[in-house]
Design an enzyme around this catalytic site. Sequence first.
Site: not given
Length: 440
Positions: A22, A165-166, A293, A351, A397
Amino acid sequence: MDFKRSDFPQDFLFGAATAAYQIEGHKFGGAGPTHWDTFAATPGNVIRAEDGALACDHYHRFPEDLDLLKDAGMDAYRFSTSWARVMPDGRTVNPEGLDFYDRLTDAILERGLKPYQTLYHWELPSALADKGGWTNRDTTKYFGDYTDAITDKIGDRMAAIATINEPWCVSFLSHFIGAHAPGLRDIRATARAMHHIMLAHGEAMTRLRAKGMKNCGIVLNFEHSPPANDAPETIAAARLQDAIYNRWFIEAATKGTYPQEVLDGFGDHMPAGWQDDMAQISQKMDWLGVNYYTRHEILPDPTIPWPSLKAAETTLDVTQMGWEIYPEGLKNILIRMARDYVGDMPIYVTENGMAWDDHVENGAVYDPVRMQYVSDHIMAAKHAIDAGANVKGFFYWSLLDNYEWAFGYEKRFGMVHVDFDSLKRTPKASYHALKAAIAR
Ligand code: PNW
């Protein structure tokens, strides 16, 4: 911000997070092609078909980016190392890639920041994607070899290492919903990827332990997903959503089991002999990373195939991802993780943050909505600590506006604005507010 550092335990860490693909710029330093390059090049997958070839050019600008973390008074930096940079074909080491992470690690330490490494934040080398990627069990062994190679180079200097990650995004979002690379919509591929990504976690844990690594864990994403009403079929739908999204990965990693209702949905699509892998998958970890989130209220939808459920229409304020703002969900997840799965083991919020349409005006970025979002979620972590959860840190994040996957460069999550023409960095108002709140 509605908090200050002294509201938190002495050793609580404040940091920011990024991921290799990213921000780095994958056209530099001999990195190999990844399945994200292929996915982005196929029309319809990513806004404007953008990819991570240049991104934030962090590959060359990392000293400036790390200065921003240091100047904000951060304690730690969560970053990821790219498999395709370290091994361009997934199997052969690229010394230039190892050297980059060596220099990056030194630069993190020189600034007094604790390095929190993630081994896999989605840049699967194309050579392995072409052989089935995460639907192919062999990928997990190659991931172990990559783990060895990068750990030999920088492992001794890491404060902590996360394997994956995730895994939900790697498997369900990418193989069932089709929104991320490789963009499949296939239940058999999904069942395989959901198991193999957890096996890759187990394989990496085995390799890390063989090298004496401490502070090893995994980063999982969670959503608060209550039923939208109290009809029995709505409650059942929400329970199934929770099993797929929230329980599959944490139960595998901590208890060595998968939720039965999801196994029932997969039927004979699970890879044969999966049960024999569960001991390796559930070996003891040292910490858990929680990415949070949003909330989605869940409704049943019998008109669509298994799992026959959908998100209800939102009733709360949303971010520019369309994600509901619901800080209580973070508190809820943290308390639930401690109570049901990890007990006293340290938990980090690895995050949390939000997308907003920021722009620079007279050299400044005014982002009050993000400021309130961050403040409320950090307070939610504090409330979880007060309720007994052993939460040891919070990573925002993201440090920089960056390549937001299927949304290209359109969605901005940074504390620091990036102009994607000039690549100029401008700290936003939320950066300055966080800096003031965490000052010692
Ligand atoms: C996380 N969803 O991704 C990732 O770890 C980051 O790389 C990413 O930039 C960030 O959150 C913001 O999106 C997710 O659709 C992407 O549920 C999609 C979902 C969840 C997390």
